[in-house]
Design a protein around this motif. Structure first.
Motif, PDB file in Angstrom:
ATOM      1  N   PHE A 230       0.832  -1.205   0.000  1.00 56.45           N
ATOM      2  CA  PHE A 230       0.000   0.000   0.000  1.00 56.45           C
ATOM      3  C   PHE A 230       0.868   1.256   0.000  1.00 56.45           C
ATOM      4  CE2 PHE A 230      -3.631  -2.634   1.385  1.00 56.45           C
ATOM      5  CZ  PHE A 230      -4.654  -2.032   0.667  1.00 56.45           C
ATOM      6  N   THR A 234       0.878   3.877  -3.037  1.00 54.24           N
ATOM      7  CA  THR A 234       0.384   5.224  -2.748  1.00 54.24           C
ATOM      8  C   THR A 234       1.387   6.282  -3.189  1.00 54.24           C
ATOM      9  OG1 THR A 234      -0.920   4.439  -0.867  1.00 54.24           O
ATOM     10  CG2 THR A 234      -0.378   6.780  -0.913  1.00 54.24           C
ATOM     11  N   MET A 328      -5.405  -1.703  -6.728  1.00 53.42           N
ATOM     12  CA  MET A 328      -5.932  -1.369  -5.416  1.00 53.42           C
ATOM     13  C   MET A 328      -7.045  -2.331  -5.021  1.00 53.42           C
ATOM     14  SD  MET A 328      -4.052   1.057  -4.297  1.00 53.42           S
ATOM     15  CE  MET A 328      -4.988   1.381  -2.800  1.00 53.42           C
ATOM     16  N   ASP A 332      -7.316  -4.861  -1.735  1.00 49.74           N
ATOM     17  CA  ASP A 332      -8.501  -4.893  -0.881  1.00 49.74           C
ATOM     18  C   ASP A 332      -8.977  -6.324  -0.650  1.00 49.74           C
ATOM     19  OD1 ASP A 332      -8.461  -2.163  -0.847  1.00 49.74           O
ATOM     20  OD2 ASP A 332     -10.125  -1.892  -2.237  1.00 49.74           O
ATOM     21  N   GLN A 355      -0.760   4.158   3.917  1.00 44.19           N
ATOM     22  CA  GLN A 355      -1.121   5.038   2.813  1.00 44.19           C
ATOM     23  C   GLN A 355      -0.848   6.499   3.158  1.00 44.19           C
ATOM     24  OE1 GLN A 355      -5.240   3.554   2.314  1.00 44.19           O
ATOM     25  NE2 GLN A 355      -4.708   3.242   0.167  1.00 44.19           N
ATOM     26  N   SER A 413     -10.363   2.690  -0.902  1.00 43.16           N
ATOM     27  CA  SER A 413      -8.935   3.005  -0.843  1.00 43.16           C
ATOM     28  C   SER A 413      -8.647   4.285  -1.607  1.00 43.16           C
ATOM     29  CB  SER A 413      -8.120   1.863  -1.432  1.00 43.16           C
ATOM     30  OG  SER A 413      -8.227   0.718  -0.641  1.00 43.16           O
ATOM     31  N   THR A 415      -7.269   6.095  -4.212  1.00 42.26           N
ATOM     32  CA  THR A 415      -6.688   5.871  -5.529  1.00 42.26           C
ATOM     33  C   THR A 415      -6.614   7.150  -6.329  1.00 42.26           C
ATOM     34  OG1 THR A 415      -8.842   5.317  -6.458  1.00 42.26           O
ATOM     35  CG2 THR A 415      -7.533   3.497  -5.588  1.00 42.26           C
TER      36      THR A 415
END
Length: 416
Positions: A230, A234, A328, A332, A355, A413, A415
């Protein structure tokens, strides 16, 4: 006044409340990302600052403020109801946003922005309320709606932000944003009046078990590896954002409006792809989908950073946006297949921490690369990070097909 629990509300009432709260989230995200693609141009036009490093510093301070104060609002819910805290945060947000319109210097603008973000961090409380209003087993659908609202808000806000820079006095648009905050406050007062969380006060005060679960998670190799995935993804996503529009304006000679539209293209691709993510991110396809996804992202980013044609730039943006959404989603699925119940909520908070760390680092990295190397350097650095991310996923071997496929879930999330 009779206090109603979520169970006492009809499905129609709960749906209406959710729709109203999602509308508030839209307005909140809209005002938050209004200038996101255009900060370098904004600081130059309004305050005469041409140094790109100031943009990096500004974004770093803003994200650090959110990191420090978001947990505070969560901690306060142990003593006071979330809806009361949310209304306080919305009122403070409206006042702070109006004051931004009167800023006389970049320093004053930064200080007022910090005040704004302290209050606006309370908006994180809307999401748990929406989830509590969901029917049992329908949380994934509610989260997917939030995901769609997020991308739509970013799209529309960036278009309005481009218009803002054409105004003679751009700061006056913050009065309109403050009016939107007042509308949010009024809506929340109406839809939440008489509603009370089903959670008991003593349940909110229990923290020992959560600390134990968190400690165990941080000693779990898979969770730590997921966090690193992550984190790197990110940074790869965020590092390209601050100086993309100046890059397009300078290297391709496009107007700020067209640069803004290209900035938004990945969000459009993510929205188009959203209905198909369930079939793409099935358990048996996860490893190959992820490796293809990060590889395609790297190719898209390299194309954006190296091409000399607008067609190549557009193709690179589309490729990058589509496969960012896929990667992403895969992360998840892996997270929620592994963790269930309270453990899943705490594991998700750990992922958000990774993140957020990426969001803190990315503007500093972006400004350094843009100044020292060139405006296309963040795109090439992001491509390298995607390659590293893919190698980390392959090396960690964190995924093994579960015995029984679980329902795909989306948690919203970051994105963007």
């Amino acid at each position: 006044m009779k206090i109603l629990s979520p169970q006492a509300l009809s499905r129609r009432s709960r749906t209406g409340m959710q729709a109203a709260l999602l509308g508030c989230m839209f307005l909140g995200l809209f005002t938050e990302v209004l200038l996101s693609p255009y900060y370098p141009q904004f600081f130059h036009q309004v305050f005469g600052i041409e140094d790109y490093s100031y943009t990096g510093l500004y974004l770093f301070v803003c994200r650090l403020t959110v990191v420090l104060f978001s947990p505070l609002w969560g901690w306060l819910t142990r003593k006071w109801e979330a809806k009361r805290l949310l209304l306080i945060g919305q009122a403070g947000t409206a006042v702070s946003t109006a004051l931004l319109a009167q800023a006389d210097s970049a320093t004053e603008f930064l200080i007022l922005t910090i005040c704004l973000l302290i209050f606006k961090s309370s908006y994180m409380l809307i999401y748990p309320i929406i989830m509590e209003l969901s029917d049992k087993g329908a949380q994934a659908g509610s989260a997917a709606k939030f995901h769609a609202v997020h991308h739509t808000a970013v799209l529309i806000a960036a278009l309005v932000g481009a218009h803002m820079l054409q105004m003679e006095h751009p700061l006056t648009l913050f009065y309109g944003a403050a009016a939107a905050d007042v509308i949010q406050l009024c809506v929340c007062v109406v839809v939440l009046w008489g509603w009370n969380s089903a959670a008991k006060k003593e349940d909110r005060r229990k923290s020992g078990g959560s600390k134990g679960v968190l400690r165990n998670l941080l000693h779990d190799r898979t969770i730590v590896m997921l966090g690193l995935l992550f984190l790197t993804l990110t940074i790869a996503n965020q590092v390209v954002r601050p100086f993309f529009t100046p890059y397009v304006e300078k290297d391709f000679g496009l107007s700020i409006e067209l640069a803004g539209m290209l900035f938004l293209l990945p969000h459009v691709c993510a929205l188009i792809l959203l209905p198909f993510l369930r079939s793409i991110a099935k358990p048996g396809r996860l490893p190959i989908a992820y490796m293809v996804g990060v590889g395609a992202m790297a190719i898209g980013l390299i194309t954006q950073g190296m091409t000399e044609s607008i067609g190549g730039l557009i193709a690179g943006r589309m490729l990058y946006g589509m496969f960012l959404a896929i990667t992403m989603a895969v992360l998840d699925v892996i997270l929620f297949q592994r963790e269930q119940g309270a453990s899943a909520a705490i594991a998700f908070s750990v992922m958000v921490s990774f993140q957020t760390a990426g969001e803190l680092l990315s503007p500093l990295i972006s400004s350094f690369l843009s100044i020292q190397v060139g405006l296309n350097a963040p795109l090439l650095a992001a491509a390298l990070l995607c390659v590293v991310n893919g190698m980390l996923f392959k090396w960690s071997n964190i995924y093994s097909t579960p015995k029984e496929a679980t329902t795909w879930q989306v948690h919203g999330s970051k994105t963007s």
